[in-house]
Design an enzyme around this catalytic site. Structure first.
Site, PDB file in Angstrom:
ATOM      1  N   GLY A 199       0.693  -1.327  -0.068  1.00  0.00           N
ATOM      2  CA  GLY A 199      -0.255  -0.088  -0.039  1.00  0.00           C
ATOM      3  C   GLY A 199       1.030   1.259  -0.066  1.00  0.00           C
ATOM      4  N   GLY A 200       0.567   2.137   0.949  1.00  0.00           N
ATOM      5  CA  GLY A 200       1.283   3.344   0.832  1.00  0.00           C
ATOM      6  C   GLY A 200       2.890   3.241   0.976  1.00  0.00           C
ATOM      7  N   GLY A 209      23.557   3.038 -33.699  1.00  0.00           N
ATOM      8  CA  GLY A 209      23.275   4.041 -32.655  1.00  0.00           C
ATOM      9  C   GLY A 209      23.749   3.777 -31.221  1.00  0.00           C
ATOM     10  CB  ALA A 210      24.468   0.767 -29.605  1.00  0.00           C
TER      11      ALA A 210
HETATM   12  C1  HXC Z   1      -3.023  -1.426  11.699  1.00  0.00           C
HETATM   13  C2  HXC Z   1      -1.766  -3.176  11.377  1.00  0.00           C
HETATM   14  C3  HXC Z   1      -1.850  -3.182  10.084  1.00  0.00           C
HETATM   15  C4  HXC Z   1      -2.317  -1.767   9.521  1.00  0.00           C
HETATM   16  C5  HXC Z   1      -1.060  -4.893  10.375  1.00  0.00           C
HETATM   17  N1  HXC Z   1      -1.300  -4.583  11.660  1.00  0.00           N
HETATM   18  N2  HXC Z   1      -1.318  -4.316   9.503  1.00  0.00           N
HETATM   19  N3  HXC Z   1      -2.512  -2.340  12.358  1.00  0.00           N
HETATM   20  N4  HXC Z   1      -3.078  -1.005  10.374  1.00  0.00           N
HETATM   21  N5  HXC Z   1      -2.341  -1.603   8.409  1.00  0.00           N
HETATM   22  C6  HXC Z   1      -1.351  -5.197  12.958  1.00  0.00           C
HETATM   23  C7  HXC Z   1      -2.197  -6.425  13.016  1.00  0.00           C
HETATM   24  O1  HXC Z   1      -3.325  -6.108  13.521  1.00  0.00           O
HETATM   25  C8  HXC Z   1      -1.516  -7.270  14.192  1.00  0.00           C
HETATM   26  O2  HXC Z   1      -1.633  -6.730  15.380  1.00  0.00           O
HETATM   27  C9  HXC Z   1       0.064  -7.019  13.784  1.00  0.00           C
HETATM   28  O3  HXC Z   1       0.231  -5.604  12.806  1.00  0.00           O
HETATM   29  C10 HXC Z   1       0.645  -8.117  12.886  1.00  0.00           C
HETATM   30  O4  HXC Z   1      -0.169  -8.239  11.747  1.00  0.00           O
HETATM   31  P1  HXC Z   1      -0.550  -9.767  11.137  1.00  0.00           P
HETATM   32  O5  HXC Z   1      -1.706  -9.513  10.021  1.00  0.00           O
HETATM   33  O6  HXC Z   1      -0.800 -10.585  12.634  1.00  0.00           O
HETATM   34  O7  HXC Z   1       0.787 -10.127  10.635  1.00  0.00           O
HETATM   35  P2  HXC Z   1       0.907 -11.046   9.362  1.00  0.00           P
HETATM   36  O8  HXC Z   1       0.158 -12.181   9.621  1.00  0.00           O
HETATM   37  O9  HXC Z   1       2.385 -11.322   9.182  1.00  0.00           O
HETATM   38  O10 HXC Z   1       0.513 -10.002   8.180  1.00  0.00           O
HETATM   39  C11 HXC Z   1       1.161  -8.873   7.719  1.00  0.00           C
HETATM   40  C12 HXC Z   1       0.332  -8.110   6.865  1.00  0.00           C
HETATM   41  C13 HXC Z   1      -1.010  -8.039   7.224  1.00  0.00           C
HETATM   42  C14 HXC Z   1       0.237  -8.990   5.456  1.00  0.00           C
HETATM   43  C15 HXC Z   1       1.119  -6.757   6.523  1.00  0.00           C
HETATM   44  O11 HXC Z   1      -1.123  -7.601   8.575  1.00  0.00           O
HETATM   45  C16 HXC Z   1      -1.956  -7.146   6.351  1.00  0.00           C
HETATM   46  O12 HXC Z   1      -2.237  -7.417   5.118  1.00  0.00           O
HETATM   47  N6  HXC Z   1      -2.119  -5.849   6.933  1.00  0.00           N
HETATM   48  C17 HXC Z   1      -3.007  -4.828   6.418  1.00  0.00           C
HETATM   49  C18 HXC Z   1      -2.470  -4.570   4.846  1.00  0.00           C
HETATM   50  C19 HXC Z   1      -3.200  -3.177   4.346  1.00  0.00           C
HETATM   51  O13 HXC Z   1      -4.263  -3.390   3.922  1.00  0.00           O
HETATM   52  N7  HXC Z   1      -2.607  -2.057   4.914  1.00  0.00           N
HETATM   53  C20 HXC Z   1      -3.450  -0.845   4.457  1.00  0.00           C
HETATM   54  C21 HXC Z   1      -2.934  -0.619   2.902  1.00  0.00           C
HETATM   55  S1  HXC Z   1      -3.657   1.028   2.381  1.00  0.00           S
HETATM   56  P3  HXC Z   1      -1.401  -7.518  16.686  1.00  0.00           P
HETATM   57  O14 HXC Z   1      -1.823  -6.620  17.692  1.00  0.00           O
HETATM   58  O15 HXC Z   1      -2.299  -8.805  16.376  1.00  0.00           O
HETATM   59  O16 HXC Z   1       0.006  -7.829  16.946  1.00  0.00           O
HETATM   60  C22 HXC Z   1      -2.418   1.920   2.311  1.00  0.00           C
HETATM   61  C23 HXC Z   1      -3.014   3.063   1.469  1.00  0.00           C
HETATM   62  C24 HXC Z   1      -2.089   4.154   1.742  1.00  0.00           C
HETATM   63  O17 HXC Z   1      -1.546   1.871   2.806  1.00  0.00           O
HETATM   64  C25 HXC Z   1      -2.094   4.770   0.294  1.00  0.00           C
HETATM   65  C26 HXC Z   1      -1.039   6.363   0.292  1.00  0.00           C
HETATM   66  C27 HXC Z   1      -0.673   6.493  -1.180  1.00  0.00           C
END
Ligand code: HXC
Length: 510
Positions: free
Chosen positions: A169-170, A404-405
């Site tokens: 994502g971001g 050209g290269a």
């Molecule tokens: C808040 C988050 C988080 C997030 C993970 N966590 N991503 N908390 N915001 N984006 C937290 C989980 O709740 C969890 O908390 C801990 O981090 C570990 O995550 P897990 O899921 O248990 O780990 P894992 O199985 O290894 O998976 C990792 C992951 C997954 C693939 C990154 O967490 C995931 O898909 N996260 C969301 C990704 C996402 O969609 N992000 C937003 C993108 S949108 P605990 O308390 O249980 O330890 C974006 C837009 C910005 O970024 C654009 C700007 C241009």
């Protein structure tokens, strides 16, 4: 007083524990180090000065007011690498998955501002789940602030990103605007949208590795510059890279003393070029034998292998090497090779790093694949990059420099400063066979005649002397003296001053 000191120590201990023992253990189980362990490996021992250890988020949605962890998912500060200052931020996956909140973003932008103001490289270690989902648009705003600073610092201080876990994502766009991205194999991945979203939108089933692992980005997409085996290797190699780079665009790269004499000859190079012009040889042998102590830091080693680029030193001074690789696709220039080399040339030019170019190129790769993919535009990137570069440019043509290269590969016509050729060089508009078949098209059915025409063309043009007669190359040199010639040329060019006309910025074909 002692109580107050103890309280500080306790608060520090809590902050340093990040998301706690359980999450640290989970991090280790995945073969990953924690943010702080990574920083310890990257920086000189004991040199880390941390900022903002007690920063917490201010979100009160979704019960977040009860979940605060000092540091808020990123460790920031500065320290030294072999005595030279670097700024860094390391995402702490054990704290809210390293996700970016408003407060977390402010920690990063503070470091970015300091790095730019104080003109030192900045390194980001990524291991994060993107925007802090509970914060919504505040997180998006934070990303925007980071992005803007990436752009302002581009070309002023080196910016390096190391992807050491999820980066989605971001999180992907800040690294994408830095100078280099390195990844760790098997434990890191980068994508704009993950496998679940891909499945929903396109119905494609793909693993995180196949979508955005190092095997994708360091090989196919070229988003990453290299994949390392593990965290330790990646961080130690970053220390090595930093040693090649200046602190900013107004500084020179550090001199690294060497016992390797600039005048060293290497007689084995006299037999590097095979008798048969179509037989390949490894251009990396020439690179290793030319530079100080054979030390070469290759960039994008696994992508577009028909061109080789990377950092090395000659007499202790950093140079950027660009070399066609006859071992892969005969060293032809295609879209990928052109883009790869163009970006590298531009990095070197931003940061005052002289360019040393080794040429053995049969031309641009023909075909619909390449033309439909924009070969003209991509090839123009490399041409543009070389032509606008004002750093010292030393070129050695070892064998083919066709069409050209020839012009593109740092020729005299685009301000190559010192252009040498080996006696084995063939500087011509194209290979002798192709040339004869075009000029004598009417004789195509007569094999003997065409063979004779080919031989005539070869005798006339398959050498460096026609170009030498025009001054297009400055000297035909002995291969064994390549290092000596390059060392002397670079010394002669040390105070080079060339300025391009004033412009807001150029309009390189993107
Ligand atoms: C808040 C988050 C988080 C997030 C993970 N966590 N991503 N908390 N915001 N984006 C937290 C989980 O709740 C969890 O908390 C801990 O981090 C570990 O995550 P897990 O899921 O248990 O780990 P894992 O199985 O290894 O998976 C990792 C992951 C997954 C693939 C990154 O967490 C995931 O898909 N996260 C969301 C990704 C996402 O969609 N992000 C937003 C993108 S949108 P605990 O308390 O249980 O330890 C974006 C837009 C910005 O970024 C654009 C700007 C241009």
């Amino acid at each position: 007083m002692q109580d107050i000191l103890n309280q500080l120590q306790q608060r520090r201990d809590v902050a340093r524990l990040g998301g706690g023992e359980r999450r640290i253990e989970a991090q280790h189980k995945r073969g990953k180090l924690t943010a702080r362990e990574r920083i310890d490996l990257l920086l000189d021992e004991g040199s880390f000065e941390e900022f903002d250890m007690f920063v917490e988020h201010r979100c009160s949605d979704f019960g977040m007011q009860d979940q605060k962890i000092p540091g808020d998912g990123v460790v920031t500060g500065w320290g030294t690498v072999n005595g030279r200052t670097v700024y860094l931020f390391a995402k702490d996956f054990t704290v809210f998955g390293g996700s970016l909140s408003e407060a977390h973003a402010k920690k990063i932008t503070k470091i970015q501002d300091m790095a730019l103001q104080n003109r030192a490289p900045i390194i980001g270690l990524f291991d994060a789940g993107g925007a802090r989902i509970q914060e919504g648009v505040a997180a998006l705003g934070g990303y925007g602030e980071v992005f803007q600073r990436n752009v302002m610092a581009s070309g002023v201080i080196p910016q390096i990103s190391v992807i050491m876990g999820p980066c989605a994502g971001g999180d992907v766009y800040s690294p994408a605007m830095t100078d280099f991205i390195f990844m760790v194999k098997d434990t890191s991945y980068m994508f704009v949208t993950g496998p679940d979203v891909v499945k929903t939108v396109t119905n494609e089933t793909v693993t995180a590795e196949d979508l955005g692992g190092a095997s994708v980005h360091a090989v196919k997409s070229s988003v990453a510059d290299k994949g390392y085996e593990n965290d330790v290797e990646a961080l130690l190699q970053m220390r090595r890279l930093i040693d090649f780079l200046p602190a900013s665009n107004t500084e020179d790269a550090p001199d690294v003393p060497t016992d390797d004499d600039g005048e060293r000859l290497d007689s084995s190079l006299d037999t590097l070029i095979p008798a048969n012009p179509n037989q390949p040889y490894d251009i990396k042998e020439l690179i290793h034998k030319t530079v100080d102590e054979g030390d070469f830091f290759e960039i994008q080693e696994a992508h577009a292998k028909n061109i080789v680029v990377g950092f090395a030193r000659v007499e202790g001074h950093t140079v950027g090497i660009i070399a066609n690789q006859p071992m892969v696709l005969a060293g032809v220039l295609d879209s990928d090779a052109s883009r790869k080399a163009a970006r590298f040339v531009r990095f070197c030019d931003c940061f005052n790093i002289p360019l040393v170019t080794f040429v053995d190129v049969p031309g641009f790769l023909p075909g619909t694949d390449q033309e439909y993919g924009g070969l003209i535009k991509h090839g123009a990137k490399l041409l543009f990059a070389y032509a606008e570069a004002t750093v010292p440019k030393v070129t050695v043509i070892t064998r083919k420099a066709y069409g050209g290269a020839y012009d593109v590969m740092s020729s005299k016509h685009i301000r190559g400063d010192v252009n040498y050729a080996w006696p084995t060089a063939e500087i011509a508009v194209m290979g002798p066979k192709g040339a004869a078949e075009i000029i004598y098209r009417s004789e195509l059915d007569d094999k003997d005649k065409i063979a004779q025409r080919t031989k005539d063309y070869e005798d006339r043009f398959a050498n460096p002397f026609v170009a030498a007669e025009r001054g297009y190359i400055d000297e035909v040199i002995m291969p064994n003296a390549t290092r000596r010639r390059i060392s002397r040329a670079l010394n002669m060019l040390r105070n080079k001053q060339v300025e391009n006309p004033w412009k807001k910025h150029d309009n390189i074909p993107l």
